[in-house]
Design a protein around this motif. Structure first.
Motif, PDB file in Angstrom:
ATOM      1  N   GLY A 281       0.798  -1.221   0.000  1.00 52.60           N
ATOM      2  CA  GLY A 281       0.000   0.000   0.000  1.00 52.60           C
ATOM      3  C   GLY A 281       0.829   1.269   0.000  1.00 52.60           C
ATOM      4  N   VAL A 282       2.052   1.184   0.498  1.00 49.44           N
ATOM      5  CA  VAL A 282       2.939   2.365   0.480  1.00 49.44           C
ATOM      6  C   VAL A 282       4.007   2.218  -0.599  1.00 49.44           C
ATOM      7  CG1 VAL A 282       2.506   2.909   2.884  1.00 49.44           C
ATOM      8  CG2 VAL A 282       4.435   1.410   2.305  1.00 49.44           C
ATOM      9  N   ARG A 283       3.751   1.319  -1.555  1.00 51.72           N
ATOM     10  CA  ARG A 283       4.663   1.106  -2.693  1.00 51.72           C
ATOM     11  C   ARG A 283       6.076   0.742  -2.239  1.00 51.72           C
ATOM     12  NH1 ARG A 283       3.197   2.467  -7.568  1.00 51.72           N
ATOM     13  NH2 ARG A 283       5.301   3.133  -8.168  1.00 51.72           N
ATOM     14  N   GLY A 284       6.119  -0.005  -1.139  1.00 55.64           N
ATOM     15  CA  GLY A 284       7.402  -0.484  -0.660  1.00 55.64           C
ATOM     16  C   GLY A 284       8.206   0.523   0.129  1.00 55.64           C
ATOM     17  N   ASP A 285       7.630   1.684   0.424  1.00 56.30           N
ATOM     18  CA  ASP A 285       8.388   2.723   1.125  1.00 56.30           C
ATOM     19  C   ASP A 285       8.401   2.457   2.627  1.00 56.30           C
ATOM     20  OD1 ASP A 285       9.752   4.926   1.926  1.00 56.30           O
ATOM     21  OD2 ASP A 285       8.274   6.396   1.255  1.00 56.30           O
ATOM     22  N   ILE A 286       9.136   1.422   3.006  1.00 55.73           N
ATOM     23  CA  ILE A 286       9.256   1.086   4.422  1.00 55.73           C
ATOM     24  C   ILE A 286      10.195   2.061   5.143  1.00 55.73           C
ATOM     25  CG2 ILE A 286       8.566  -1.334   4.362  1.00 55.73           C
ATOM     26  CD1 ILE A 286      12.174  -0.068   3.871  1.00 55.73           C
ATOM     27  N   PHE A 287      10.876   2.923   4.403  1.00 52.38           N
ATOM     28  CA  PHE A 287      11.754   3.919   5.022  1.00 52.38           C
ATOM     29  C   PHE A 287      10.949   4.950   5.803  1.00 52.38           C
ATOM     30  CE2 PHE A 287      13.855   2.628   0.988  1.00 52.38           C
ATOM     31  CZ  PHE A 287      14.931   1.954   1.541  1.00 52.38           C
ATOM     32  N   ARG A 288       9.813   5.331   5.266  1.00 49.98           N
ATOM     33  CA  ARG A 288       8.979   6.355   5.882  1.00 49.98           C
ATOM     34  C   ARG A 288       7.679   5.807   6.448  1.00 49.98           C
ATOM     35  NH1 ARG A 288      11.425   7.502   1.472  1.00 49.98           N
ATOM     36  NH2 ARG A 288      12.849   9.283   1.320  1.00 49.98           N
ATOM     37  N   HIS A 289       7.354   4.571   6.090  1.00 45.95           N
ATOM     38  CA  HIS A 289       6.063   4.006   6.512  1.00 45.95           C
ATOM     39  C   HIS A 289       6.252   2.556   6.948  1.00 45.95           C
ATOM     40  CE1 HIS A 289       4.193   7.535   4.685  1.00 45.95           C
ATOM     41  NE2 HIS A 289       4.888   7.291   3.593  1.00 45.95           N
ATOM     42  N   ARG A 290       7.058   2.322   7.976  1.00 48.58           N
ATOM     43  CA  ARG A 290       7.224   0.947   8.460  1.00 48.58           C
ATOM     44  C   ARG A 290       5.882   0.449   8.995  1.00 48.58           C
ATOM     45  NH1 ARG A 290       7.829  -1.854  13.184  1.00 48.58           N
ATOM     46  NH2 ARG A 290       9.159  -3.724  13.079  1.00 48.58           N
ATOM     47  N   PRO A 291       5.365  -0.656   8.457  1.00 45.77           N
ATOM     48  CA  PRO A 291       4.029  -1.112   8.872  1.00 45.77           C
ATOM     49  C   PRO A 291       4.042  -1.780  10.242  1.00 45.77           C
ATOM     50  CG  PRO A 291       4.960  -2.652   7.308  1.00 45.77           C
ATOM     51  CD  PRO A 291       5.938  -1.498   7.405  1.00 45.77           C
ATOM     52  N   THR A 292       3.116  -1.380  11.066  1.00 50.56           N
ATOM     53  CA  THR A 292       2.827  -2.089  12.310  1.00 50.56           C
ATOM     54  C   THR A 292       1.317  -2.291  12.359  1.00 50.56           C
ATOM     55  OG1 THR A 292       2.669  -0.009  13.537  1.00 50.56           O
ATOM     56  CG2 THR A 292       4.807  -1.137  13.560  1.00 50.56           C
ATOM     57  N   LEU A 293       0.891  -3.312  13.069  1.00 47.24           N
ATOM     58  CA  LEU A 293      -0.531  -3.642  13.091  1.00 47.24           C
ATOM     59  C   LEU A 293      -1.210  -2.997  14.289  1.00 47.24           C
ATOM     60  CD1 LEU A 293      -0.529  -7.412  12.036  1.00 47.24           C
ATOM     61  CD2 LEU A 293      -0.605  -5.347  10.615  1.00 47.24           C
ATOM     62  N   GLY A 294      -2.192  -2.155  13.995  1.00 48.77           N
ATOM     63  CA  GLY A 294      -2.990  -1.521  15.036  1.00 48.77           C
ATOM     64  C   GLY A 294      -4.333  -2.214  15.188  1.00 48.77           C
ATOM     65  N   LEU A 295      -5.216  -1.600  15.958  1.00 53.09           N
ATOM     66  CA  LEU A 295      -6.515  -2.209  16.254  1.00 53.09           C
ATOM     67  C   LEU A 295      -7.304  -2.483  14.979  1.00 53.09           C
ATOM     68  CD1 LEU A 295      -8.716  -3.148  18.178  1.00 53.09           C
ATOM     69  CD2 LEU A 295      -9.446  -0.744  18.391  1.00 53.09           C
ATOM     70  N   ARG A 296      -7.346  -1.509  14.071  1.00 57.54           N
ATOM     71  CA  ARG A 296      -8.105  -1.706  12.833  1.00 57.54           C
ATOM     72  C   ARG A 296      -7.546  -2.886  12.044  1.00 57.54           C
ATOM     73  NH1 ARG A 296      -7.692  -0.096   7.501  1.00 57.54           N
ATOM     74  NH2 ARG A 296      -9.708   0.125   6.402  1.00 57.54           N
ATOM     75  N   ASP A 297      -6.214  -2.985  12.006  1.00 56.27           N
ATOM     76  CA  ASP A 297      -5.597  -4.098  11.280  1.00 56.27           C
ATOM     77  C   ASP A 297      -5.997  -5.430  11.895  1.00 56.27           C
ATOM     78  OD1 ASP A 297      -3.790  -2.703   9.311  1.00 56.27           O
ATOM     79  OD2 ASP A 297      -3.042  -1.838  11.168  1.00 56.27           O
ATOM     80  N   TRP A 298      -5.957  -5.502  13.221  1.00 60.21           N
ATOM     81  CA  TRP A 298      -6.286  -6.776  13.861  1.00 60.21           C
ATOM     82  C   TRP A 298      -7.758  -7.144  13.698  1.00 60.21           C
ATOM     83  CZ3 TRP A 298      -3.034 -10.341  14.475  1.00 60.21           C
ATOM     84  CH2 TRP A 298      -1.700 -10.077  14.804  1.00 60.21           C
ATOM     85  N   LEU A 299      -8.615  -6.144  13.602  1.00 55.95           N
ATOM     86  CA  LEU A 299     -10.025  -6.444  13.294  1.00 55.95           C
ATOM     87  C   LEU A 299     -10.149  -7.041  11.895  1.00 55.95           C
ATOM     88  CD1 LEU A 299     -11.785  -3.295  14.803  1.00 55.95           C
ATOM     89  CD2 LEU A 299     -11.825  -5.638  15.703  1.00 55.95           C
TER      90      LEU A 299
END
Length: 269
Positions: free
Chosen positions: A242-260
């Protein structure tokens, strides 16, 4: 290997039968603490390797039937004896952590998979031993899931690992997509970088899906635990896309919405 890959996925959750929570926690505590010896703080490599050697000596004491010297290994020894757990997976973990002290690059994908075989797969195999489900096909499926989870951790942590002078992206993949380590150092999210990350995500997702039959063959609670774990991993890959691989500025972590979302997808599996 960063311990972060344990944090995005359930560990000894309420879905696991109560009698197995303590041994699962003992396994993960062993892995986390040994990983910290190899990876955290400012200790010299010789000190880190000595600490891991001390863990090997404790495993040898357990193998010889001698009393463990620390609370960590006293708890672990009890779990090993009670559930007849093999010791080799614990040794494999220590081998991988020791490798992290001295090895910072991986030439190709098979070499990286060999590292994952020792750094990630042992935990899944030990959990299957706890549930007494060690058929070869189940072990292989577990390996696929655990290796995929480890790879997901690498892809989300490219920037973090770079600061530790580690690059887990196979060296052969970089020139294939016209990427250099200078691009990683500069946090360049170019179209070439997006293509590289898409390539790594695609084969990681394929590997994860090879392990999916495991969720349909294991007991109810464990099956649900694995569903959540798998969907958690796939959600992180989705976030990276979703961030086109830009883990430099948008490292994904799972929040409440993600876990739902993960829970809903697990119900539909």
């Amino acid at each position: 290997m960063s311990v972060d890959h344990y944090e995005n996925f359930p560990v000894a959750s309420l879905l696991v039968p109560a009698r197995l929570r303590r041994p699962i926690e003992a396994i993960y505590r062993f892995a986390r603490n040994a990983d910290d010896i190899a990876d955290e703080g400012d200790a010299a490599p010789t000190t880190r390797l000595a600490g891991l050697a001390a863990y090997r000596a404790e495993l040898d004491r357990i193998a010889d039937g001698e009393p463990a010297a620390t609370p960590l290994f006293q708890t672990l020894a009890g779990a090993i004896r009670e559930h007849a757990l093999p010791l080799q997976p614990f040794h494999d973990l220590l081998d991988a952590f020791a490798q992290d002290v001295v090895k910072k690059r991986y030439a190709d994908y098979p070499e990286l998979l060999d590292y994952c075989r020792r750094s990630a797969n042992p935990v899944g195999r030990l959990v299957l031993h706890l549930f007494e489900r060690t058929e070869p096909e189940h072990l292989e499926q577990s390996d696929c899931i655990c290796t995929a989870l480890q790879l997901i951790n690498f892809w989300q942590d490219v920037a973090i690992d770079w600061r530790k002078d580690r690059v887990y992206i196979p060296q052969g993949d970089l020139p294939r997509f016209q990427i250099s380590e200078a691009d990683i150092a500069a946090s360049r999210c170019t179209s070439a970088w997006t293509a590289l990350m898409a390539f790594e995500i695609d084969r990681t997702e394929a590997l994860m899906r090879r392990g999916l039959p495991l969720i349909h063959t294991l007991p109810g609670r464990l099956g649900w635990e694995i569903r959540l774990t798998v969907q958690g991993g796939l959600r992180i890959l989705e976030r990276i896309r979703g961030v086109r691989g830009d883990i430099f500025r948008h490292r994904p972590t799972l929040g409440l919405r993600d876990w739902l979302i993960v829970a809903g997808r697990s119900l539909r599996m």
